[in-house]
Write a protein that holds these residues in place. Structure first.
Motif, PDB file in Angstrom:
ATOM      1  N   ASP A  13      -7.313  16.644  17.258  1.00 21.82           N
ATOM      2  CA  ASP A  13      -6.037  15.782  18.399  1.00 21.82           C
ATOM      3  C   ASP A  13      -4.863  16.683  17.149  1.00 21.82           C
ATOM      4  O   ASP A  13      -3.406  17.018  17.875  1.00 21.82           O
ATOM      5  N   LEU A  14      -5.411  16.218  16.016  1.00 25.35           N
ATOM      6  CA  LEU A  14      -3.709  16.366  15.528  1.00 25.35           C
ATOM      7  C   LEU A  14      -3.830  18.282  15.385  1.00 25.35           C
ATOM      8  O   LEU A  14      -2.195  18.678  15.891  1.00 25.35           O
ATOM      9  N   LEU A  15      -4.280  18.914  15.144  1.00 33.84           N
ATOM     10  CA  LEU A  15      -3.967  20.359  15.883  1.00 33.84           C
ATOM     11  C   LEU A  15      -3.167  20.756  16.703  1.00 33.84           C
ATOM     12  O   LEU A  15      -2.828  21.806  16.690  1.00 33.84           O
ATOM     13  N   ARG A  40      -0.341   9.377  18.160  1.00 31.93           N
ATOM     14  CA  ARG A  40      -1.261   7.501  17.731  1.00 31.93           C
ATOM     15  C   ARG A  40      -1.106   7.573  16.519  1.00 31.93           C
ATOM     16  O   ARG A  40      -2.764   6.952  16.274  1.00 31.93           O
ATOM     17  N   THR A  41      -1.476   8.558  15.305  1.00 31.03           N
ATOM     18  CA  THR A  41      -1.698   8.244  13.982  1.00 31.03           C
ATOM     19  C   THR A  41      -0.876   8.313  13.282  1.00 31.03           C
ATOM     20  O   THR A  41       0.658   7.680  13.605  1.00 31.03           O
ATOM     21  N   THR A  42      -0.736   8.488  12.003  1.00 28.44           N
ATOM     22  CA  THR A  42       0.656   7.868  11.434  1.00 28.44           C
ATOM     23  C   THR A  42       0.795   8.885  10.184  1.00 28.44           C
ATOM     24  O   THR A  42      -0.332   9.925   9.801  1.00 28.44           O
ATOM     25  N   LYS A  43       1.722   9.289   9.566  1.00 28.50           N
ATOM     26  CA  LYS A  43       2.358  10.587   8.997  1.00 28.50           C
ATOM     27  C   LYS A  43       1.282  10.363   7.949  1.00 28.50           C
ATOM     28  O   LYS A  43       1.130  11.701   7.022  1.00 28.50           O
ATOM     29  N   ARG A  44       0.887   9.417   6.932  1.00 36.40           N
ATOM     30  CA  ARG A  44      -0.200   9.514   5.768  1.00 36.40           C
ATOM     31  C   ARG A  44      -1.154  10.108   6.379  1.00 36.40           C
ATOM     32  O   ARG A  44      -1.636  10.557   5.734  1.00 36.40           O
ATOM     33  N   MET A  45      -2.046   9.817   7.217  1.00 40.38           N
ATOM     34  CA  MET A  45      -2.697  10.469   7.897  1.00 40.38           C
ATOM     35  C   MET A  45      -2.504  12.452   8.392  1.00 40.38           C
ATOM     36  O   MET A  45      -3.339  13.072   7.945  1.00 40.38           O
ATOM     37  N   ILE A  46      -1.751  13.088   8.460  1.00 40.55           N
ATOM     38  CA  ILE A  46      -1.266  14.020   8.782  1.00 40.55           C
ATOM     39  C   ILE A  46      -1.032  14.438   7.105  1.00 40.55           C
ATOM     40  O   ILE A  46      -2.550  16.072   7.053  1.00 40.55           O
ATOM     41  N   TYR A  47      -0.887  13.980   6.392  1.00 42.67           N
ATOM     42  CA  TYR A  47      -0.912  14.521   4.547  1.00 42.67           C
ATOM     43  C   TYR A  47      -2.495  14.539   4.147  1.00 42.67           C
ATOM     44  O   TYR A  47      -2.349  15.414   3.243  1.00 42.67           O
ATOM     45  N   TYR A  48      -3.078  13.518   4.580  1.00 39.62           N
ATOM     46  CA  TYR A  48      -4.448  12.913   3.739  1.00 39.62           C
ATOM     47  C   TYR A  48      -4.954  14.705   4.182  1.00 39.62           C
ATOM     48  O   TYR A  48      -6.227  14.714   4.016  1.00 39.62           O
ATOM     49  N   TYR A  49      -4.405  14.844   5.679  1.00 41.85           N
ATOM     50  CA  TYR A  49      -5.882  16.087   6.051  1.00 41.85           C
ATOM     51  C   TYR A  49      -5.471  16.998   6.144  1.00 41.85           C
ATOM     52  O   TYR A  49      -6.525  18.165   5.467  1.00 41.85           O
TER      53      TYR A  49
END
Length: 207
Positions: A13-15, A40-49
């Protein structure tokens, strides 16, 4: 297993959303906050992945190029005559570019930045090989059978096909305005698709 599927879905989804945003706003204009909000996620998740904005952008580039290479490999050109194969490769590229305008915009963005991010994705260099290899094989068969000319190489052919396909999408708004033609209309698309095939075949069979 469920957690693994959820993680893969989140990453996918992020991609997908990041591809839209980067292609519309460019690298500099895109904001991680907007990508997080729309998925519907967080910046933290983007940095995680992905490790951050640049990592996400690099992943978007890799995914975009990988998609077209996988499409080309699904052609199975070895089952076609050399003439039919080059026509199908041209038509397949045309269809892909029309169906994925975000890819064209991403390529334009990267060229504006002189390919500075592209060079950081080592796998992209390898992803260029299948396109040239596919055309190399077809051209070699055509030369051997006498059906295709022997003074062009795979990169020449790839560049010519790509330039036509990119123009169709990248300049559809300005060209359409200047000449009063909807470049993306189904009948126009089909005619231009056929023209490209005729151009490629005509060029490669001219001795």
């Amino acid at each position: 297993m469920v957690q693994s599927r959820d993680a893969e879905r989140t990453r996918s989804d992020l991609l997908e959303i990041a591809t839209e945003i980067f292609s519309e706003q460019g690298y500099s204009g895109a904001r991680v906050d907007e990508i997080a909000e729309r998925t519907r996620t967080t910046k933290r998740m983007i940095y995680y992945y992905f490790g951050g904005k640049e990592g996400l952008y690099l992943a978007v580039l890799e995914a975009a190029y990988r998609r077209i290479r996988e499409t080309e490999q699904g052609l199975h050109a070895d089952h076609l005559s050399p003439v039919d194969a080059v026509r199908r490769i041209a038509e397949l590229t045309f269809d892909h570019h029309h169906d994925h305008p975000a890819f064209i915009r991403l390529v334009s963005v990267e060229n504006i930045h002189h390919g500075q991010h592209l060079g950081k994705v080592e796998s992209l260099r390898d992803l260029g090989t299948p396109a040239a290899s596919l055309l190399d094989e077809v051209l070699a068969r055509g030369r051997a059978s006498g059906e295709l000319r022997d003074d062009v190489d795979a990169v020449d052919v790839h560049m010519m096909i790509s330039s036509y396909c990119v123009f169709q999408v990248a300049n559809s708004a300005t060209f359409g305005f200047l000449f009063g033609r909807d470049m993306l209309a189904p009948d126009v698309r089909e005619r231009h698709r056929r023209i490209l095939g005729d151009i490629v075949v005509g060029w490669l069979t001219a001795h």
